[in-house]
Design a protein around this motif. Structure first.
Motif, mmCIF file in Angstrom:
data_model
loop_
_atom_site.group_PDB
_atom_site.id
_atom_site.type_symbol
_atom_site.label_atom_id
_atom_site.label_comp_id
_atom_site.label_asym_id
_atom_site.label_seq_id
_atom_site.Cartn_x
_atom_site.Cartn_y
_atom_site.Cartn_z
ATOM 1 N N HIS A 1 -6.151 2.796 0.219
ATOM 2 C CA HIS A 1 -5.384 2.657 -1.019
ATOM 3 C C HIS A 1 -4.990 4.021 -1.580
ATOM 4 C CE1 HIS A 1 -6.530 -1.437 -0.517
ATOM 5 N NE2 HIS A 1 -7.802 -1.130 -0.641
ATOM 6 N N SER A 2 -4.833 4.975 -0.674
ATOM 7 C CA SER A 2 -4.313 6.279 -1.079
ATOM 8 C C SER A 2 -2.862 6.159 -1.521
ATOM 9 C CB SER A 2 -4.426 7.281 0.067
ATOM 10 O OG SER A 2 -3.719 6.811 1.212
ATOM 11 N N TYR A 3 -2.178 5.119 -1.065
ATOM 12 C CA TYR A 3 -0.828 4.807 -1.542
ATOM 13 C C TYR A 3 -0.678 3.293 -1.590
ATOM 14 C CZ TYR A 3 4.182 4.245 -1.985
ATOM 15 O OH TYR A 3 5.430 3.862 -2.433
ATOM 16 N N MET A 4 -0.113 2.787 -2.695
ATOM 17 C CA MET A 4 0.141 1.358 -2.858
ATOM 18 C C MET A 4 1.444 1.163 -3.628
ATOM 19 S SD MET A 4 -3.556 -0.328 -3.810
ATOM 20 C CE MET A 4 -3.678 0.495 -5.380
ATOM 21 N N LYS A 5 2.110 0.065 -3.320
ATOM 22 C CA LYS A 5 3.367 -0.251 -4.008
ATOM 23 C C LYS A 5 3.454 -1.757 -4.241
ATOM 24 C CE LYS A 5 8.362 0.682 -3.799
ATOM 25 N NZ LYS A 5 9.464 1.294 -2.983
ATOM 26 N N PHE A 6 3.869 -2.119 -5.470
ATOM 27 C CA PHE A 6 3.904 -3.513 -5.919
ATOM 28 C C PHE A 6 5.215 -3.725 -6.670
ATOM 29 C CE2 PHE A 6 3.192 -6.727 -9.176
ATOM 30 C CZ PHE A 6 2.315 -7.658 -8.627
ATOM 31 N N LEU A 7 5.779 -4.936 -6.565
ATOM 32 C CA LEU A 7 7.011 -5.276 -7.287
ATOM 33 C C LEU A 7 6.812 -6.561 -8.073
ATOM 34 C CD1 LEU A 7 10.066 -5.207 -7.959
ATOM 35 C CD2 LEU A 7 10.476 -6.301 -5.737
#
Length: 899
Positions: A129-135
């Motif tokens: 989870h060093s990078y996460m993206k949600f819309l």
């Protein structure tokens, strides 16, 4: 700190983080998307006398009532014990309430059961989870809460569901696309970027309220120390006795609003509040202008930073935040863009190493979003069952057996776990989780193995050996696939690294043998190696509810229940042989498991009196057998997955075992020679002699029956649909099966979409749709059969087409059909989206994928839970498996044990 604040983007950066987390060097997994999408309506929060969890704690109460065991939010994160939570709240200036959590219908409100009525998408995540993206797609018009409830309530089981798109709130694109991105500058340092795009033609106002709060662990929850949030320059200071001090920085000068994570007793229960600052205080202040609802002193246990943005039509607005243990940063924003860009690039590099060559761009998009959904569905799950029972006012050791889960008082759940769906199923389910680990293992083998181990630990596994099923009833019975998944994950790591984790395998084997013994003792009523399991994960597929007393009396000998146990024996046998390479004590275990399997195979294939055999020679298929109280036996001729599960009970052991363990070979031969019934079954299985390279096949039937079962399964007018193997034969569309009992007819007909039966809840349907987990079981069985029979063994696929395929090619064909559910067709449509034009053509929707619980048997449209990226995350496996595993590779895994 073990890495620089800004990494270089080299290919090993994310894998290095994984290694550091696994080795305990740095807690890269401590912060993640561990906040559920729904906590209300769960068993954990149910303190009602009647067990009606949905009614006891409602969505309407959730904004005002503090939870006991967990928290929920939109696009949220927390630490791994969910002490401090962060999530996004929104208000469009029109809604009657602050949008703090996703809305959906309860099981009684939806015409097909519980159903989230929002559009949100998990777009990306690395395993640490060093990078996460949600819309999240948020309408600018008032959210139609009442319309969704009323219209769905007026529809029946045979009607379509009324979706949010159907209400018109997205017309003229008058909505916001709200993207939330997280990037870790360090294990305890989260950068947060929230970008709102106005897709409509006119300027629109949006209130963004990034919210920070503590899970309620004090006062009535049993704790003593009360953590505190305080107003601080540039943001909010958080002080917790275990977490220490942290700070939420905000780049803008948004005012901070404070209240307490305390129940509004006056609103919920009609009794006086102990404090004026309660859970819904921020919402009342923002939406209704109640300035006294927030604490002017700037302290509390819940706080939000309130930004009011005017977003131009077609434009966007952005806010940036930072949640960190570095509470005195001189410039929180100087490296922000550089870190965010680096983490995005590292995510791309990581997945370039996961997704094999040969996959096209659409397949890569599918894999990326499937795995993102799997990783976003890791949730914190907390439940101390003994304490929960005591809070119901009962002595746990003398609890009323009618009280849910009263026999599981030993259980203490306090872990990050893989959930089937963060809204509809925000709790773990044992057989779902087994399938989850296959997909998770492609990106995080350590987490996958940990999940399999977790349910076998003493605080989960029942003292009698039963694996907990799921929150609504830990004592229910699911298919025993834990050993199957354990072996699969072990082999995956062995194939990838050149060595297997024997300690993991041995630990699992010892505990699984305890569970296996539980099955033998509890689910073979007559002691004749034919099993009954009730639910068994195949909800509505049968004539009767197999978890309830039968209207006829008597019992059902289950073709699938028996085959599941055969598969369990096979998997444990394979594990025992693998372990015996290092420790000869397991040779005896392998011999015992072989004998168990042999007797199950005999029972499956027996030809009894009065038409009682599970195998039907006329139809060339396996059926359940109903045993009546008067001694009669009736075969229930429903062509369903029940009859295909015996095919899944197939495994292969390499010829090396003969050379390594001659005593095992001698013991097996002596056993076979001593028992004519076993000898007959083994002779049928091995009719063509030893397999490729001397491999041994363990199966419930030989090549003749195999061809007959495959002829059914690969018939496009029966099981082989355009998007995978159906759960019920299409034959039953024109020929529904019925059974008469006391003047009442019990029937099964082909229903490719939703069920018309509420046998196991409104959205539970195995009467025609395609389910990924069982398809994966069948694919693996076909690969095993190919490893034994080789390329010369071919069948017609599809049946009647004249096209011959070997079994590797058949497996690849089924896998390709499953994957095609999500891929664009020549017209640009994705079958998963059904007839929704918005998803087909709109540039802001067409590449967004939903991973449903199951899929229409004829057109592939998604059905059931819309975010069950749990086992449907297996789409990441089907899209890549045959780019990685050649026709000879699967058999090669069985040549020698690798230490």
């Amino acid at each position: 700190m073990t890495t620089d604040r800004v990494d270089s983007g080299t290919p090993d950066v994310e894998r290095r983080r994984l290694a550091e987390a696994d080795e305990g060097v740095a807690p890269w997994r401590r912060w993640g998307p561990y906040l559920s999408e729904r906590q209300w309506g769960t068993v954990r929060e149910d303190y009602s006398p009647d067990g009606e969890a949905w009614a006891y704690f409602t969505h309407d109460q959730a904004r005002s009532r503090a939870y006991r065991w967990g928290e929920d939010g939109i696009a949220g994160v927390s630490d791994d014990k969910q002490r401090l939570c962060f999530a996004l709240a929104l208000w469009n200036g029109r809604d009657p309430i602050l949008k703090e959590r996703l809305f959906g219908l309860t099981n009684s409100e939806g015409n097909h059961g519980e159903d989230v009525k929002e559009y949100y998408f998990y777009l990306d995540s690395t395993p640490t989870h060093s990078y996460m993206k949600f819309l999240y797609k948020y309408p600018q018009a008032e959210f139609p809460y009442g319309d969704l409830v009323a219209t769905n309530g007026a529809r029946g089981r045979r009607d379509f569901e009324y979706e949010l798109l159907d209400t018109g709130v997205f017309d003229e694109d008058r909505y916001f696309d709200v993207f939330v991105e997280y990037a870790k500058a360090g294990p305890e340092d989260l950068l947060i970027e929230i970008t709102a795009h106005n897709r409509g033609p006119d300027d629109a106002t949006l209130h963004l309220l990034p919210t920070l709060w503590f899970r309620h662990t004090w006062s009535w929850a049993g704790g003593t120390a009360v953590p505190v949030l305080r107003r601080a320059p540039g943001g909010i200071l958080a002080e917790h006795e275990e977490l220490g001090t942290r700070r939420l920085y905000c780049e803008s000068d948004a005012p901070a609003l404070f209240t307490g994570n305390e129940t509004n007793d006056e609103r919920v229960f009609g009794s006086p509040n102990s404090t004026p600052y309660v859970k819904d205080g921020i919402g009342r202040h923002v939406v209704h202008g109640e300035t006294a609802a927030v604490d002017p002193a700037g302290t509390g246990t819940k706080a939000a930073l309130h930004s009011v943005l005017t977003v131009p039509g077609g434009g966007s607005a952005r806010i940036r935040l930072r949640l960190t243990d570095a509470v005195e940063l001189a410039d929180p924003w100087g490296e922000f863009e550089q870190v965010m860009a680096a983490r995005r690039a590292e995510a791309d590099i990581f997945y370039d190493g996961v997704i094999p060559d040969g996959t096209n761009e659409d397949e890569r998009l599918l894999v990326r979003q499937a795995l993102a959904g799997m990783l976003w569905s890791k949730q914190y799950y907390h439940l101390d069952v003994e304490r929960w029972l005591a809070e119901h006012g009962v002595d746990p050791l003398g609890a009323d057996p009618r009280l849910r889960n009263s026999a599981w008082y030993h259980m203490v759940n306090d872990e990050i776990m893989s959930m089937p769906d963060t809204w509809e199923y925000p709790w773990y389910a044992a057989w779902d989780l087994a399938f989850h680990t296959l997909a998770l293992a492609t990106v995080d083998i350590g987490f996958a193995k940990g999940q399999l181990d977790l349910l076998l630990r003493r605080l989960y596994l029942h003292p009698n050996g039963q694996i907990p099923a799921y929150e609504w009833n830990f004592g229910d019975v699911n298919p025993p696939v834990h050993a199957w998944a354990t072996l699969f994950v072990y082999e995956l790591e062995k194939h990838r690294t050149g060595h297997g984790d024997r300690a993991f395998l041995e630990n699992a084997f010892l505990k699984l043998m305890k569970n296996f013994t539980w099955w033998l003792n509890r689910k073979d009523v007559d002691g004749n190696n034919v099993f009954q399991g009730g639910f068994l994960g195949l909800d509505n597929i049968g004539v009767f509810d197999r978890s309830a007393p039968l209207p006829t009396g008597g019992q059902i000998d289950q073709a699938d229940g028996t085959a599941w146990m055969a598969l369990y024996c096979q998997n444990l046998l394979e594990i025992a042989i693998e372990l015996a390479a290092d420790n000869p004590v397991y040779v005896e275990q392998a011999q015992t498991l072989f004998e168990h399997f042999a007797w199950i195979a005999v029972a499956t294939n027996r030809v009894g009196r009065e038409n009682e055999s599970l195998w039907d020679e006329e139809d060339g298929f396996f059926y359940d057998v109903l045993r009546l109280p008067d001694g009669r036996a009736v075969r229930l001729r429903v062509r369903s997955l029940v009859g295909l599960i015996p095919l899944a009970a197939t495994s292969v052991v390499g010829g090396w075992a003969d050379r390594r363990f001659p005593e095992l070979v001698a013991g097996a031969k002596e056993f076979i020679d001593r028992h004519p019934a076993v000898q007959a079954v083994v002779s049928a299985q091995q009719a063509e002699g030893p397999g490729v390279r001397g491999r041994h096949l363990f199966a419930l039937f030989g090549p003749d029956r195999l061809r007959r079962v495959l002829a059914r399964m690969l018939d496009e007018e029966e099981f082989l649909g355009p998007y995978g193997i159906r759960s019920l034969s299409r034959h039953h569309a024109a020929h529904p099966y019925s059974f008469e009992v006391d003047g009442r007819s019990y029937g099964v007909g082909y229903l490719p979409a939703e069920s018309d039966s509420g046998m196991f809840g409104g959205n539970s349907n195995w009467r025609g749709p395609v389910w990924f987990p069982v398809n994966i079981l069948l694919i693996r069985a076909l690969l095993n059969l190919h490893a034994y029979h080789g390329a010369e063994f071919t069948v017609e696929c599809p049946t009647g087409s004249g096209r011959r395929m070997n079994l590797y090619e058949v497996a690849r064909e089924i896998s390709g059909r499953l994957t095609a559910t999500f891929l664009r067709d020549p017209d640009g449509h994705r079958p998963v989206h059904g007839a929704q034009a918005k998803f087909a053509k709109d540039p802001h929707w067409k590449d967004l994928l939903l991973f449903y619980e199951y899929f229409h048997g004829d057109n592939g449209a998604g059905l059931g839970a819309s975010h069950q990226t749990g086992w449907t995350g297996l789409a990441a496996v089907t899209a890549t498996l045959f780019h990685q595993v050649g026709a000879d590779d699967w058999g090669a895994l069985r040549e020698e044990p690798l230490s």
